[in-house]
Design a protein around this motif. Structure first.
Motif, PDB file in Angstrom:
ATOM      1  N   ARG A 232       0.839  -1.193   0.000  1.00 37.01           N
ATOM      2  CA  ARG A 232       0.000   0.000   0.000  1.00 37.01           C
ATOM      3  C   ARG A 232       0.874   1.243   0.000  1.00 37.01           C
ATOM      4  N   ALA A 233       0.331   2.300  -0.602  1.00 37.84           N
ATOM      5  CA  ALA A 233       1.076   3.555  -0.669  1.00 37.84           C
ATOM      6  C   ALA A 233       1.396   4.083   0.722  1.00 37.84           C
ATOM      7  N   THR A 234       0.501   3.860   1.675  1.00 36.48           N
ATOM      8  CA  THR A 234       0.755   4.347   3.032  1.00 36.48           C
ATOM      9  C   THR A 234       1.954   3.637   3.666  1.00 36.48           C
ATOM     10  N   GLU A 235       2.178   2.371   3.287  1.00 37.20           N
ATOM     11  CA  GLU A 235       3.348   1.662   3.801  1.00 37.20           C
ATOM     12  C   GLU A 235       4.631   2.334   3.322  1.00 37.20           C
ATOM     13  N   LEU A 237       4.961   5.496   2.366  1.00 33.24           N
ATOM     14  CA  LEU A 237       5.080   6.816   3.001  1.00 33.24           C
ATOM     15  C   LEU A 237       5.547   6.687   4.449  1.00 33.24           C
ATOM     16  N   ASN A 238       4.994   5.717   5.161  1.00 30.88           N
ATOM     17  CA  ASN A 238       5.426   5.525   6.551  1.00 30.88           C
ATOM     18  C   ASN A 238       6.879   5.074   6.635  1.00 30.88           C
ATOM     19  N   ASP A 242       9.676   6.881   8.859  1.00 31.12           N
ATOM     20  CA  ASP A 242      10.485   6.132   9.834  1.00 31.12           C
ATOM     21  C   ASP A 242      11.973   6.260   9.517  1.00 31.12           C
ATOM     22  N   ASN A 316       1.038   5.561  -9.824  1.00 32.55           N
ATOM     23  CA  ASN A 316       0.886   5.623  -8.371  1.00 32.55           C
ATOM     24  C   ASN A 316       1.663   4.511  -7.672  1.00 32.55           C
ATOM     25  N   LYS A 317       1.799   3.374  -8.336  1.00 32.70           N
ATOM     26  CA  LYS A 317       2.530   2.253  -7.737  1.00 32.70           C
ATOM     27  C   LYS A 317       3.970   2.194  -8.238  1.00 32.70           C
TER      28      LYS A 317
END
Length: 382
Positions: A232-235, A237-238, A242, A316-317
């Motif tokens: 996922r895109a949020t992974e 970004l996180n 981090d 996006n991916k």
């Protein structure tokens, strides 16, 4: 000589004049010839393919109203030299050759042009400079598969599968099986194979696939250890947050240099390398939608129809999309020796042998994925 002729999508055995080698060419007695999926496509889609190839700069592809002898995957024995040859091999020597000939400056694809009859015949013309002797007593059956296996080697090299990456092969027809074989021969540790056909899945296991999936029951995207792949895109970004938190916590660390070093060493997140070996509309978009972020998709299957993808989804991916065709002479030579040295075994691909009279029925049989993968032609077989 006897040959199988295709005209208006019909196949028939006929007597045609024996070919004569031109300058720099030699004549081979055909020992074996493979039936390729390209032949099945060309039989019914010749005009559409000819229009496409003309747009790319090759205008001699066969047309449906022409009489054409298929056959570009072959092994033969040297029968006769044309003028201007170096005569490198004795008569009777087993050889393979890239399926391409040149007359003056006119270049033709052997078996896919009316100007270059192929090896669905007792004899075939090849270019001496593109010909290679079969080493180590390799059988004609296995040597004839040098051409399709070279296509697979080129695709694998273009895939550039890194250490720790997983390779996923979608579609286990002849070219998918060849890709699996080449992935394992070149040291890829984890190869996932996906196909609806039980027969093809069994062949994929014989070719060395580590994980074999029926996509009707299990997703190929979740069938192997995921490692550091991102879904996922949020992974992603996180992960960025981090990483920056850790780097900025180190006093006076030039964190931007760390990013540059990581990029240069390939130590950044990456998805699997996916080989699309189906070649029907919709498959590429399905892969883009389902694959992990940062995946590389190598398109090996030849889709003969218009297709649609969603570029924004691939963007996006950050999907890397590569299309491949053929091989170069060095890859052809490398493939021949990989087979002859026992590092690649093409035997699982071979599911039948017919004479010239059996070619029409073989085309029909190859339409059933649960029956055959690769059928060879032996012109001497009655």
């Amino acid at each position: 000589m006897k040959a199988v002729i295709c005209n208006e999508s019909r196949l028939r055995v006929a007597d045609i004049p024996a070919p004569k080698p031109g300058k720099g060419q030699l004549l081979l007695d055909v020992l074996r010839c493979g039936i390729c999926g390209s032949d099945l496509h060309a039989r019914v889609h010749a005009d559409a393919v000819a229009d496409l190839t003309a747009q790319s700069g090759y205008d001699a592809f066969m047309r449906s109203d022409q009489e054409v002898v298929f056959g570009h995957e072959f092994c033969g024995s040297v029968a006769e030299y044309g003028p201007g040859c170096h005569e490198r091999w004795q008569t009777g020597t087993a050889v393979v050759a890239l399926p391409i000939v040149r007359n003056g400056t006119d270049v033709h694809l052997t078996g896919l042009s009316a100007s270059a009859p192929g090896a669905y015949a007792e004899q075939v013309i090849v270019q001496e400079s593109m010909t290679m002797a079969v080493p180590n007593g390799l059988s004609a059956e296995h040597a004839a598969l040098t051409e399709p296996m070279a296509v697979a080697l080129h695709a694998v090299r273009r895939g550039d599968v890194g250490k720790g990456q997983t390779a996923i092969v979608i579609g286990c027809g002849p070219i998918g099986l060849a890709v699996i074989s080449m992935l394992k021969a070149t040291g890829v540790r984890t190869v996932v194979a996906s196909d609806f056909s039980p027969r093809r899945r069994a062949l994929a296991e014989r070719c060395g696939a580590d994980v074999v999936v029926d996509p009707a029951e299990q997703s190929p995207w979740t069938s192997y250890p995921q490692g550091s792949e991102l879904r996922r895109a949020t992974e992603l970004l996180n992960l960025g947050f981090d990483t920056m938190d850790r780097l900025r916590a180190v006093p006076k660390l030039p964190w931007w240099h760390v990013f540059r070093i990581a990029n240069s060493l390939g130590a950044t997140p990456a998805g699997p390398v996916i080989f699309e070996c189906v070649g029907v509309p919709g498959i590429i978009d399905q892969i883009i939608a389902s694959a992990p972020l940062l995946s590389r998709v190598v398109v090996v299957g030849v889709c003969m129809e218009a297709d649609r993808i969603r570029p924004a989804l691939a963007i996006n991916k950050e999907i890397d999309l590569r299309f491949v065709l053929g091989y170069d002479p060095g890859e052809f030579q490398d493939t021949l020796h990989l087979i002859a040295d026992g590092k690649v075994d093409p035997a699982p691909l071979i599911t039948g042998t017919v004479g010239l009279d059996g070619v029409d029925d073989a085309f029909t049989a190859l339409g059933n994925p649960d029956e055959h993968a690769k059928i060879l032609i032996d012109p001497a077989l009655v």
